[in-house]
Scaffold this motif. Structure first.
Motif, PDB file in Angstrom:
ATOM      1  N   ARG A 182      14.967 -16.753  27.365  1.00  0.00           N
ATOM      2  CA  ARG A 182      15.172 -17.792  26.710  1.00  0.00           C
ATOM      3  C   ARG A 182      16.582 -18.222  27.755  1.00  0.00           C
ATOM      4  O   ARG A 182      17.175 -19.433  27.150  1.00  0.00           O
ATOM      5  N   GLY A 183      17.204 -17.689  29.020  1.00  0.00           N
ATOM      6  CA  GLY A 183      18.054 -18.571  29.411  1.00  0.00           C
ATOM      7  C   GLY A 183      19.328 -17.950  28.765  1.00  0.00           C
ATOM      8  O   GLY A 183      19.645 -16.605  28.475  1.00  0.00           O
ATOM      9  N   ASP A 184      19.592 -19.182  28.357  1.00  0.00           N
ATOM     10  CA  ASP A 184      21.476 -17.999  28.433  1.00  0.00           C
ATOM     11  C   ASP A 184      21.709 -18.521  26.804  1.00  0.00           C
ATOM     12  O   ASP A 184      22.710 -18.707  26.707  1.00  0.00           O
ATOM     13  N   ILE A 185      20.123 -18.972  25.838  1.00  0.00           N
ATOM     14  CA  ILE A 185      21.271 -19.230  24.539  1.00  0.00           C
ATOM     15  C   ILE A 185      20.446 -18.554  23.563  1.00  0.00           C
ATOM     16  O   ILE A 185      19.776 -17.167  24.524  1.00  0.00           O
ATOM     17  N   GLY A 186      21.342 -18.387  22.443  1.00  0.00           N
ATOM     18  CA  GLY A 186      20.827 -17.021  21.291  1.00  0.00           C
ATOM     19  C   GLY A 186      19.194 -16.718  21.368  1.00  0.00           C
ATOM     20  O   GLY A 186      18.394 -17.997  21.489  1.00  0.00           O
ATOM     21  N   LEU A 187      18.889 -15.861  21.330  1.00  0.00           N
ATOM     22  CA  LEU A 187      17.955 -14.931  20.688  1.00  0.00           C
ATOM     23  C   LEU A 187      17.745 -15.985  19.490  1.00  0.00           C
ATOM     24  O   LEU A 187      16.884 -16.124  19.139  1.00  0.00           O
ATOM     25  N   ALA A 188      18.156 -16.013  18.898  1.00  0.00           N
ATOM     26  CA  ALA A 188      17.783 -16.572  17.237  1.00  0.00           C
ATOM     27  C   ALA A 188      17.289 -17.886  17.632  1.00  0.00           C
ATOM     28  O   ALA A 188      16.965 -18.829  16.947  1.00  0.00           O
ATOM     29  N   THR A 189      18.204 -18.730  18.262  1.00  0.00           N
ATOM     30  CA  THR A 189      18.095 -20.014  18.421  1.00  0.00           C
ATOM     31  C   THR A 189      16.945 -20.415  19.938  1.00  0.00           C
ATOM     32  O   THR A 189      16.374 -21.510  19.551  1.00  0.00           O
ATOM     33  N   ALA A 190      16.559 -19.264  20.648  1.00  0.00           N
ATOM     34  CA  ALA A 190      14.982 -19.307  21.437  1.00  0.00           C
ATOM     35  C   ALA A 190      14.526 -18.795  20.350  1.00  0.00           C
ATOM     36  O   ALA A 190      13.250 -20.016  20.389  1.00  0.00           O
ATOM     37  N   ILE A 191      14.441 -18.389  19.565  1.00  0.00           N
ATOM     38  CA  ILE A 191      12.241 -18.237  17.962  1.00  0.00           C
ATOM     39  C   ILE A 191      13.021 -20.114  17.991  1.00  0.00           C
ATOM     40  O   ILE A 191      11.913 -19.929  17.196  1.00  0.00           O
ATOM     41  N   ARG A 192      14.068 -20.643  16.648  1.00  0.00           N
ATOM     42  CA  ARG A 192      13.625 -21.246  16.238  1.00  0.00           C
ATOM     43  C   ARG A 192      13.219 -22.329  17.573  1.00  0.00           C
ATOM     44  O   ARG A 192      12.158 -23.239  16.771  1.00  0.00           O
ATOM     45  N   LEU A 193      13.894 -22.812  18.293  1.00  0.00           N
ATOM     46  CA  LEU A 193      12.915 -23.825  19.139  1.00  0.00           C
ATOM     47  C   LEU A 193      11.855 -23.382  20.038  1.00  0.00           C
ATOM     48  O   LEU A 193      10.729 -24.135  20.434  1.00  0.00           O
ATOM     49  N   PHE A 194      11.078 -21.994  19.977  1.00  0.00           N
ATOM     50  CA  PHE A 194       9.320 -21.383  20.358  1.00  0.00           C
ATOM     51  C   PHE A 194       9.349 -21.385  19.102  1.00  0.00           C
ATOM     52  O   PHE A 194       7.789 -22.430  19.295  1.00  0.00           O
ATOM     53  N   VAL A 195       9.444 -21.630  18.015  1.00  0.00           N
ATOM     54  CA  VAL A 195       8.986 -22.406  16.429  1.00  0.00           C
ATOM     55  C   VAL A 195       8.408 -23.658  16.480  1.00  0.00           C
ATOM     56  O   VAL A 195       7.643 -24.958  16.677  1.00  0.00           O
ATOM     57  N   LEU A 196       9.889 -24.660  16.568  1.00  0.00           N
ATOM     58  CA  LEU A 196       9.672 -26.224  16.790  1.00  0.00           C
ATOM     59  C   LEU A 196       8.582 -26.502  18.150  1.00  0.00           C
ATOM     60  O   LEU A 196       8.164 -27.298  18.036  1.00  0.00           O
ATOM     61  N   THR A 197       9.007 -25.958  19.334  1.00  0.00           N
ATOM     62  CA  THR A 197       7.831 -26.293  20.372  1.00  0.00           C
ATOM     63  C   THR A 197       6.788 -25.910  19.423  1.00  0.00           C
ATOM     64  O   THR A 197       5.160 -27.658  20.462  1.00  0.00           O
ATOM     65  N   ASP A 198       5.831 -24.549  19.412  1.00  0.00           N
ATOM     66  CA  ASP A 198       4.646 -24.780  18.848  1.00  0.00           C
ATOM     67  C   ASP A 198       4.294 -25.833  18.295  1.00  0.00           C
ATOM     68  O   ASP A 198       2.696 -25.943  17.955  1.00  0.00           O
ATOM     69  N   LEU A 199       5.045 -26.043  17.038  1.00  0.00           N
ATOM     70  CA  LEU A 199       4.687 -27.048  15.989  1.00  0.00           C
ATOM     71  C   LEU A 199       4.566 -28.197  16.816  1.00  0.00           C
ATOM     72  O   LEU A 199       3.188 -28.317  16.547  1.00  0.00           O
ATOM     73  N   GLN A 200       4.958 -28.886  18.068  1.00  0.00           N
ATOM     74  CA  GLN A 200       4.938 -30.120  17.838  1.00  0.00           C
ATOM     75  C   GLN A 200       3.666 -29.508  18.934  1.00  0.00           C
ATOM     76  O   GLN A 200       2.828 -31.593  19.184  1.00  0.00           O
ATOM     77  N   ALA A 201       3.360 -29.172  19.704  1.00  0.00           N
ATOM     78  CA  ALA A 201       2.028 -28.989  20.730  1.00  0.00           C
ATOM     79  C   ALA A 201       0.942 -28.484  19.491  1.00  0.00           C
ATOM     80  O   ALA A 201       0.110 -29.469  19.862  1.00  0.00           O
ATOM     81  N   GLN A 202       0.759 -28.494  18.659  1.00  0.00           N
ATOM     82  CA  GLN A 202      -0.122 -27.781  17.745  1.00  0.00           C
ATOM     83  C   GLN A 202      -0.389 -30.195  17.060  1.00  0.00           C
ATOM     84  O   GLN A 202      -1.368 -30.633  17.270  1.00  0.00           O
ATOM     85  N   LEU A 203       1.135 -30.052  17.071  1.00  0.00           N
ATOM     86  CA  LEU A 203       1.056 -32.421  16.350  1.00  0.00           C
ATOM     87  C   LEU A 203       0.385 -32.821  17.400  1.00  0.00           C
ATOM     88  O   LEU A 203      -0.738 -33.519  17.521  1.00  0.00           O
ATOM     89  N   GLN A 204       0.911 -32.299  18.874  1.00  0.00           N
ATOM     90  CA  GLN A 204      -0.070 -33.448  19.691  1.00  0.00           C
ATOM     91  C   GLN A 204      -1.756 -33.382  20.375  1.00  0.00           C
ATOM     92  O   GLN A 204      -2.405 -34.533  19.873  1.00  0.00           O
ATOM     93  N   ARG A 205      -2.313 -32.221  19.497  1.00  0.00           N
ATOM     94  CA  ARG A 205      -3.919 -31.193  19.846  1.00  0.00           C
ATOM     95  C   ARG A 205      -4.625 -32.064  18.547  1.00  0.00           C
ATOM     96  O   ARG A 205      -5.024 -31.977  18.293  1.00  0.00           O
ATOM     97  N   GLY A 206      -3.312 -32.521  17.093  1.00  0.00           N
ATOM     98  CA  GLY A 206      -4.205 -32.954  16.203  1.00  0.00           C
ATOM     99  C   GLY A 206      -4.368 -32.250  15.240  1.00  0.00           C
ATOM    100  O   GLY A 206      -5.569 -31.996  14.498  1.00  0.00           O
ATOM    101  N   ALA A 207      -4.106 -30.842  15.236  1.00  0.00           N
ATOM    102  CA  ALA A 207      -4.161 -29.807  14.428  1.00  0.00           C
ATOM    103  C   ALA A 207      -4.137 -30.231  13.415  1.00  0.00           C
ATOM    104  O   ALA A 207      -3.053 -30.599  13.143  1.00  0.00           O
TER     105      ALA A 207
END
Length: 77
Positions: A52-77
């Motif tokens: 996560r670097g220097d961002i808060g853990l809660a923010t990092a979790i939200r961004l992780f979830v968003l990134t995972d969702l974006q990856a699924q959408l790109q794969r057509g899942a």
């Protein structure tokens, strides 16, 4: 409408108990990612924490979830 206020969730991070406050939809998605990866929730929290670097853990979790969702959408899942 469902309550979307952040709720606290207790986890063990690198051997220490801590709490994370995130909105229920993000927490549910985070738990689903852990299940899909067949890994313990605490292990996934540690993975996010380590990256996560220097961002808060809660923010990092939200961004992780968003990134995972974006990856699924790109794969057509």
């Amino acid at each position: 409408m469902t309550d979307l206020r952040p709720a606290k969730h207790s986890v063990t991070l690198h051997g220490h108990r801590t709490s994370i406050a995130v909105e229920p939809p993000f927490w549910e998605a985070f738990r689903a990612i852990a299940a899909r990866r067949e890994m313990a929730l605490n292990a996934l929290v540690a993975e996010v924490d380590d990256a996560r670097g220097d961002i808060g853990l809660a923010t990092a979790i939200r961004l992780f979830v968003l990134t995972d969702l974006q990856a699924q959408l790109q794969r057509g899942a």
